[in-house]
Every structure is written in C-alpha cells, then in structure tokens.
Design a protein around this motif. Sequence first.
Motif, PDB file in Angstrom:
ATOM      1  N   VAL A  94       0.848  -1.190   0.000  1.00  0.00           N
ATOM      2  CA  VAL A  94       0.000   0.000   0.000  1.00  0.00           C
ATOM      3  C   VAL A  94       0.883   1.239   0.000  1.00  0.00           C
ATOM      4  O   VAL A  94       2.053   1.186   0.395  1.00  0.00           O
ATOM      5  CB  VAL A  94      -0.975   0.017   1.201  1.00  0.00           C
ATOM      6  N   MET A  99      -3.301   3.807   5.046  1.00  0.00           N
ATOM      7  CA  MET A  99      -4.231   2.891   4.373  1.00  0.00           C
ATOM      8  C   MET A  99      -4.547   1.662   5.232  1.00  0.00           C
ATOM      9  O   MET A  99      -5.620   1.076   5.097  1.00  0.00           O
ATOM     10  CB  MET A  99      -3.647   2.406   3.049  1.00  0.00           C
ATOM     11  N   VAL A 152      -4.866  -0.852  -2.995  1.00  0.00           N
ATOM     12  CA  VAL A 152      -3.687  -1.692  -2.842  1.00  0.00           C
ATOM     13  C   VAL A 152      -2.886  -1.572  -4.128  1.00  0.00           C
ATOM     14  O   VAL A 152      -3.413  -1.792  -5.221  1.00  0.00           O
ATOM     15  CB  VAL A 152      -4.101  -3.157  -2.579  1.00  0.00           C
TER      16      VAL A 152
END
Length: 163
Positions: A94, A99, A152
């Motif tokens: 990430v 995140m 992602v």
Amino acid sequence: MTDVTENEEDGVQDEAPKSGRGRLLLIGGAAIGLLLAAGAGAFFLMGTGGGQPAAVAGAESQTSVFYDLPEITVNLNTNGQAAEFLKLSIALEVQSESMIPVIEPRLPRVMDAFQVYLRELRRSDLEGSAGIYRLKEELQRRINLAVYPATVENVLFKEILVQ
C-alpha cells in the motif's frame, strides 16, 4: 612526341596514387565519424552512468508499506477427481501507513472474495508464469473492490503451494 606521351603517362600515373590516397583518407574519415556518432548515440541511450535514472530515484523517495494477510488454504476445483489444495501467503503493498486502518476492518470481505475466487480455480489455471500473473491481477482487482476507498498498489506472493 614520345617525351610528351611519357609525361602524360607520368602525369596520369602520378595522379592515380594521389586520388587513391585522397579516397582512402575520405573513407577513413567517414568511418571514424560514423564510429564517433555511434559511440555518442550509445552513450546517450545507455545513460551517463553518473547518478540514478529518474524512475529509480522517484521510486526510492516514495516509500511503500507492506501488510501481511493471514495464510489462505483452499480446495481447488477438481471436478470430482482427487482433492488438490492451494496454499497462499500474501503481502499487500500500500502507498502509505494511513491505508492500513482502512483495510483492516474490511479484511473479512477480502478473505471472502479470495475464498470464492480461489475455490473455482483448477490446477491448469495456475500453471506457468502467465497463470500466476493472472491470479495476481485478479486478486488485486478483488481486494481493491473490497477495501474501497483505500487502494492496494500490488499483491505480493510470499508462498504459493499447489498440492
């Protein structure tokens, strides 16, 4: 008249070596010029060697964070033949640490999406580097749907075992 002919012949004979040397120098100069141009072209195409290329320098300035998913083991689709298993260890890449708190509460969705997809795979779907690449792309697509608005960047395989 013989003297004049000899002088004319001598003149022709004297001029022939001069023009041969001139041609040789002209061809040699052209060859050296081509070699220098090819060397300069290769130098610019290969890079100067000093410092790093811009793509590498940019990649180092952007740090990625990796998040390990729990190990996944599923039965493959065998159409009634002997059972085959797939075992995966995956890390998610990430863009930033921020995140991860967005992804963690959505892990049950991620694992469900992976389980449903992986159970329909056959051994032949995983053969070769093309099969693994398709698996990676499909898992990344599914995880990005499950963790939206987070994204992602990459799915990294730590272990793949088909048995």
